[in-house]
Design an enzyme around this catalytic site. Sequence first.
Site, mmCIF file in Angstrom:
data_model
loop_
_atom_site.group_PDB
_atom_site.id
_atom_site.type_symbol
_atom_site.label_atom_id
_atom_site.label_comp_id
_atom_site.label_asym_id
_atom_site.label_seq_id
_atom_site.Cartn_x
_atom_site.Cartn_y
_atom_site.Cartn_z
ATOM 1 N N GLY A 27 0.765 -1.235 0.000
ATOM 2 C CA GLY A 27 0.000 0.000 0.000
ATOM 3 C C GLY A 27 0.797 1.287 0.000
ATOM 4 N N CYS A 76 11.260 -3.267 -8.916
ATOM 5 C CA CYS A 76 12.397 -3.068 -8.011
ATOM 6 C C CYS A 76 13.488 -4.074 -8.361
ATOM 7 C CB CYS A 76 11.965 -3.187 -6.550
ATOM 8 S SG CYS A 76 11.198 -4.773 -6.120
#
Length: 476
Positions: free
Chosen positions: A124, A242
């Site tokens: 989130g 990432c």
Amino acid sequence: MLLEGKLGDNMTNLPVDFAKKMESLLGSEYYEFVKSYEQPKTSALRVNSLKISKQKFSSLSPFNLEPVPWAEDGFYYSHTDEPGKHPYHEAGLYYIQEPSAIAVAYLLDAQPGERVLDLCAAPGGKSTHIAAAMKNQGLLIANEIHPSRARILSQNIERMGIKNAIVTNENPSNLAEQFEGFFHRILVDAPCSGEGMFRKNPIACDEWSLNNVAMCAARQMTILEDAQKMLAPGGILVYSTCTFSPEENEQVIEKFLLKYRNFDLVESTKLHPSFDRGRIEWTDNKETSINRTIRLWPHKLKGEGHFVAIMKKTVADLKYIPSPKDLLAEKGNKIIPTKEDMKYYLDFTRQYLNVRLEDNLVKFGQQLYILPSRNLPSLDGLKILRPGLHLGTFMKKRFEPSHALALFLGANHVKQYISFDASSPSIKAYLKGETIRVSQDYKGWVLVMVDDYSLGWAKASNGMLKNHYPKGLRWP
């Protein structure tokens, strides 16, 4: 020549195939890249502008803070700080987030009033950042395919006091069937091999393999194909990972652009000098526009590895753009509250609130929510964890307010509140679920606050505050 054995434990723990691959890709940069693994990981938090300004938080914070240069609301904190164990964290004043990851939502640049989708949203960090940029206006759908992670996502949406978000637990292809051409902006923070998190997360290092890289790249392309269906003409699609792997970054974007000619890479105006560009030489067809993609390297900034591509949908290729429907008119377990329901709810609001929260009300079972918007495509058949701001629960002949409502409200919104200093024993007792004795003459629902920022509800009677802090969130 590989540098194994010359740098230290972090280097020698890197997968051998990964080290070989990065040496081949980076050439003369490889030494500095590997040297970065000798440095401790950096930690940061992002101030939640829905609740507090950066300036106010700086004056209030007990932490050793240093600004993250590319993140307007971001701060590094010291390794001696423990912001996750502070009452301000429970009040949703900040989100603990990897500093490079904070850049992604800035680059998405969501605006108030837009329709935005975060397709792979858990836990989130980026969704809550997007919501802050939207100033609780418009519609944010935060989706996560894994149920346990979706629940964590929903909890963080609640903690940050977000009103305009719907949390779904769906496969992207199912969403694509419901939301064709609907969103102004979409973020795909794609599941990846996690190479950029090796320093932060040793598990990612242990699970890495060349086969996993290939598997992730195929999955990422599938997710992007679902995402593009849901983007309105002229909309912005941001893809991020990432990981360092060109197969999951430049090469995925090149394949996507070759297949979907109505998308162009956009040059961001928000690039920090420490950001690098995508590498054209790492693509199959040497597509020159790939240098508009963005790379964040751990040897060039204080943060982990990240990749970002910003794409714009330039031409409408949709045969049909659905007209929005009124969700309140849909059949199923979503209903307009009855007159009796409204009596109990309005009795509560008149007695305890100074603000009217009566628009777009919908009842799911015995739970009452405010929908972010009336104009929504049908959500029937989708797994929805949170259809908007949870107001509370209809009990027998009464209405009980939710924890989400408490975290959304401020002192000026309620008729009764009590605020304790962050270091007060009463705050620690409240967060542990204990009853608190007070001298003031409170009756009924009271908003408990830390330094004037809401934490949750208590119910007052005879000089005692009965604790209503959720059991699953209580401190040990």
